[in-house]
Design an enzyme around this catalytic site. Sequence first.
Site, PDB file in Angstrom:
ATOM      1  N   THR A  17       0.839  -1.206   0.000  1.00  0.00           N
ATOM      2  CA  THR A  17       0.000   0.000   0.000  1.00  0.00           C
ATOM      3  C   THR A  17       0.877   1.261   0.000  1.00  0.00           C
ATOM      4  OG1 THR A  17      -0.223   0.128   2.409  1.00  0.00           O
ATOM      5  CG2 THR A  17      -1.886  -1.157   1.235  1.00  0.00           C
ATOM      6  N   MET A  95      10.766  -6.386   4.616  1.00  0.00           N
ATOM      7  CA  MET A  95      10.980  -7.038   5.911  1.00  0.00           C
ATOM      8  C   MET A  95      12.286  -7.829   5.950  1.00  0.00           C
ATOM      9  SD  MET A  95       8.386  -5.907   7.455  1.00  0.00           S
ATOM     10  CE  MET A  95       6.677  -5.407   7.263  1.00  0.00           C
ATOM     11  N   ILE A  97      16.388  -6.962   7.346  1.00  0.00           N
ATOM     12  CA  ILE A  97      17.352  -5.960   7.806  1.00  0.00           C
ATOM     13  C   ILE A  97      18.552  -5.988   6.862  1.00  0.00           C
ATOM     14  CG2 ILE A  97      18.961  -5.400   9.678  1.00  0.00           C
ATOM     15  CD1 ILE A  97      16.741  -6.282  11.620  1.00  0.00           C
ATOM     16  N   HIS A 114       8.619   3.568   8.837  1.00  0.00           N
ATOM     17  CA  HIS A 114       8.395   2.705  10.009  1.00  0.00           C
ATOM     18  C   HIS A 114       7.102   3.157  10.700  1.00  0.00           C
ATOM     19  CE1 HIS A 114       9.387  -0.003  13.238  1.00  0.00           C
ATOM     20  NE2 HIS A 114       9.003   0.960  14.077  1.00  0.00           N
ATOM     21  N   GLU A 183      -3.364   7.943   7.751  1.00  0.00           N
ATOM     22  CA  GLU A 183      -3.145   9.316   8.231  1.00  0.00           C
ATOM     23  C   GLU A 183      -1.672   9.725   8.207  1.00  0.00           C
ATOM     24  OE1 GLU A 183      -5.058  10.034  11.988  1.00  0.00           O
ATOM     25  OE2 GLU A 183      -6.991   9.294  11.261  1.00  0.00           O
TER      26      GLU A 183
HETATM   27  C1  GAR Z   1       3.769  -0.687   6.739  1.00  0.00           C
HETATM   28  O1  GAR Z   1       2.975  -0.390   7.847  1.00  0.00           O
HETATM   29  C2  GAR Z   1       5.218  -0.326   7.018  1.00  0.00           C
HETATM   30  O2  GAR Z   1       5.371   0.836   7.766  1.00  0.00           O
HETATM   31  C3  GAR Z   1       5.668  -1.530   7.788  1.00  0.00           C
HETATM   32  O3  GAR Z   1       5.051  -2.618   7.144  1.00  0.00           O
HETATM   33  C4  GAR Z   1       3.837  -2.199   6.524  1.00  0.00           C
HETATM   34  C5  GAR Z   1       3.891  -2.561   5.050  1.00  0.00           C
HETATM   35  O4  GAR Z   1       2.668  -2.313   4.419  1.00  0.00           O
HETATM   36  N1  GAR Z   1       7.096  -1.617   7.815  1.00  0.00           N
HETATM   37  C6  GAR Z   1       7.798  -2.050   8.856  1.00  0.00           C
HETATM   38  O5  GAR Z   1       7.298  -2.458   9.876  1.00  0.00           O
HETATM   39  C7  GAR Z   1       9.304  -2.019   8.662  1.00  0.00           C
HETATM   40  N2  GAR Z   1       9.971  -2.105   9.933  1.00  0.00           N
HETATM   41  P1  GAR Z   1       2.545  -2.183   2.849  1.00  0.00           P
HETATM   42  O6  GAR Z   1       3.220  -3.403   2.220  1.00  0.00           O
HETATM   43  O7  GAR Z   1       1.072  -2.202   2.598  1.00  0.00           O
HETATM   44  O8  GAR Z   1       3.201  -0.904   2.414  1.00  0.00           O
END
Ligand code: GAR
Length: 208
Positions: A17, A95, A97, A114, A183
């Site tokens: 997203t 995901m 490091i 983050h 948000e």
């Molecule tokens: C998001 O909330 C991002 O901030 C988090 O994973 C989600 C990915 O959503 N990232 C972390 O936690 C990294 N430490 P998305 O694939 O829908 O963008």
Amino acid sequence: MAERKARVAVLVSGGGTNLQAILDRQQEGIIHSGEVVLVISNVAGAYALTRAEKAGIATRTFTRKELGSRQHVEERILQELDQQQIDLVVLAGFMQILSSAFTGRYAGRILNVHPSLIPAFCGEGYYGLRVHEAALARGVKVTGATVHLVNEIPDGGPILLQKAVSVLEGDTPEVLQRRVMEEAEWQILPAAVEMLSAQIVKEEKGEL
Ligand code: GAR
């Protein structure tokens, strides 16, 4: 002559997203100093890849399962970034490091989003829904999201942008995650992509 744009690669592992928010702002011309030219996933079949394909963007998938180790995944990603002459790397729900060899190679040129107000609920072990579970367990009334430059310390690089989000009575981790995305994340990540892309283009022209 058209202005040169920073060449942006987005690294993903999941739903994408945040990638979508970047692509939408690009489509609207709000991101105009950079252009996403490559999306790399370390998870086969991640929905983020479908989003990229729909937008006509090249995709690559490099998994640990297929390549044997995290290091090999990194090496393949680096090769690809070099080949595609990438200026800016955006971690959007990526995901894994990154090693200091990787972050050193693109110093000041890697962004991460983050889902908390760093330094709260960050570092190794804090990712995705776990961050929101921890925030709810601690009982914070305000959380949010952070975009920062990536260095060798997980979630430890210089902070570029942050946005606060209220925690509401009865929030579940899923509900809170969604509010933080809507948000905060989907606003500050595209803003940071434009900010850093503009800086890269200016630096190249010797204006900074
Ligand atoms: C998001 O909330 C991002 O901030 C988090 O994973 C989600 C990915 O959503 N990232 C972390 O936690 C990294 N430490 P998305 O694939 O829908 O963008």
